[in-house]
Scaffold this motif. Sequence first.
Motif, PDB file in Angstrom:
ATOM      1  N   ASP A  19      43.444 -34.106  33.043  1.00  0.00           N
ATOM      2  CA  ASP A  19      42.466 -34.605  34.009  1.00  0.00           C
ATOM      3  C   ASP A  19      41.083 -34.127  33.595  1.00  0.00           C
ATOM      4  N   ALA A  20      40.139 -35.046  33.530  1.00  0.00           N
ATOM      5  CA  ALA A  20      38.765 -34.751  33.145  1.00  0.00           C
ATOM      6  C   ALA A  20      37.847 -35.596  34.020  1.00  0.00           C
ATOM      7  N   PRO A  21      36.538 -35.319  34.010  1.00  0.00           N
ATOM      8  CA  PRO A  21      35.626 -36.091  34.861  1.00  0.00           C
ATOM      9  C   PRO A  21      35.716 -37.599  34.662  1.00  0.00           C
ATOM     10  N   ARG A  22      36.049 -38.051  33.466  1.00  0.00           N
ATOM     11  CA  ARG A  22      36.096 -39.498  33.239  1.00  0.00           C
ATOM     12  C   ARG A  22      37.442 -40.121  33.585  1.00  0.00           C
ATOM     13  N   GLY A  23      38.404 -39.310  34.042  1.00  0.00           N
ATOM     14  CA  GLY A  23      39.694 -39.856  34.453  1.00  0.00           C
ATOM     15  C   GLY A  23      40.865 -39.079  33.901  1.00  0.00           C
ATOM     16  N   SER A  24      42.036 -39.447  34.333  1.00  0.00           N
ATOM     17  CA  SER A  24      43.258 -38.773  33.892  1.00  0.00           C
ATOM     18  C   SER A  24      43.960 -39.599  32.829  1.00  0.00           C
ATOM     19  N   ALA A  25      44.841 -38.935  32.080  1.00  0.00           N
ATOM     20  CA  ALA A  25      45.601 -39.604  31.029  1.00  0.00           C
ATOM     21  C   ALA A  25      46.984 -38.986  30.960  1.00  0.00           C
TER      22      ALA A  25
ATOM     23  N   PRO B  19      45.292 -43.666  28.950  1.00  0.00           N
ATOM     24  CA  PRO B  19      44.595 -43.506  30.225  1.00  0.00           C
ATOM     25  C   PRO B  19      45.511 -43.931  31.380  1.00  0.00           C
ATOM     26  N   GLU B  20      45.447 -43.152  32.456  1.00  0.00           N
ATOM     27  CA  GLU B  20      46.314 -43.433  33.604  1.00  0.00           C
ATOM     28  C   GLU B  20      45.638 -44.408  34.534  1.00  0.00           C
ATOM     29  N   ALA B  21      46.402 -45.393  34.978  1.00  0.00           N
ATOM     30  CA  ALA B  21      45.851 -46.406  35.876  1.00  0.00           C
ATOM     31  C   ALA B  21      45.512 -45.797  37.219  1.00  0.00           C
TER      32      ALA B  21
END
Length: 323
Positions: A293-299, A321-323
């Motif tokens: 998890d990072a500021p630009r989204g999770s993966a 990248p996680e939807a």
Amino acid sequence: MTIVAAADGSALGNPGPAGWAWYVDETCWRAGGWPHGTNNMGELMAVLDLFKSTEHVADEPLHILCDSQYVINAVTKWMPGWKRKGWRKADGKPVLNLELLKDIDAAIAGRKYTFEWVKGHAGHDLNEAADDRARDAATAYQAKRTPNAGPGFPCSGLSSSSQSSPSQPNTAQPNADPAGAAPGGSTPVDIAQPELFSMSDDDPVLSASRDDSLEAVVELERELLDPAVRADPLRAAELLHSDFEEIGASGRRWSRQEVLAMISDETVAEHSLEVLTLDRIDDSTALLTYRSDAPRGSALRSSIWKFVHGRWQVRFHQGTPEA
């Protein structure tokens, strides 16, 4: 008489509410933190405060137990080179956590000290005690209350009123200071486990931990997500198998050389890691799946690790990248 102390840091969310602590025994420990920080900041601050708290007994050797290879390598291996380059890394970029590192560099001048790497969360009494107090400090900042700073070091120049945490360091990267030499009069550092940090005879990178447990795989994966580690070509190369490959979100296949070149130039935020599965495929292979998890989204990510020549190295990685 040698002072033996464990130093540790904690960050909830990494970055997030952060704490640090060093621990000798129940009558001699100290902790603090900040409303926002990283694990590496906490680890560095614990070491810095330990040196400052023992200034009045500077003739006594200091033996520091630490579960962060980043901190040990930064203090014992990388700082002289960073200073020669004006506190910049080999790629010319500013060193992360610069103010803390400069303060440590000043604090260790003339001191006798050794570092010993210990495995975190493995039942080591001193390490666990430091970890508990660092986490408690981070939890206190998360709850917006003052953490328990501890009794401190006996007869320390730090008064009881100063037992709260120092101000949060400025993590911005200012212009580098002029290059400096190694601190005059400091004692050469003796690493208690040279196989972890000395140069390998058959590999032009630093040798890694000889811990073949699955828990070691998770800690090494966390290192690969650490911007400070990714920006250091020596440590990053150490963690990647000679036949490493990665398949990116675009479907492109990346070689080891391409990945090392890419991550040395990238600017990344801190990532958190949530383990989903961790399995031993055979005696020398482990499969780790996790959510980052990072500021630009999770993966969602998966890594295959191989235990070769006494160390874990990642052989394959894929992330989506996680939807």
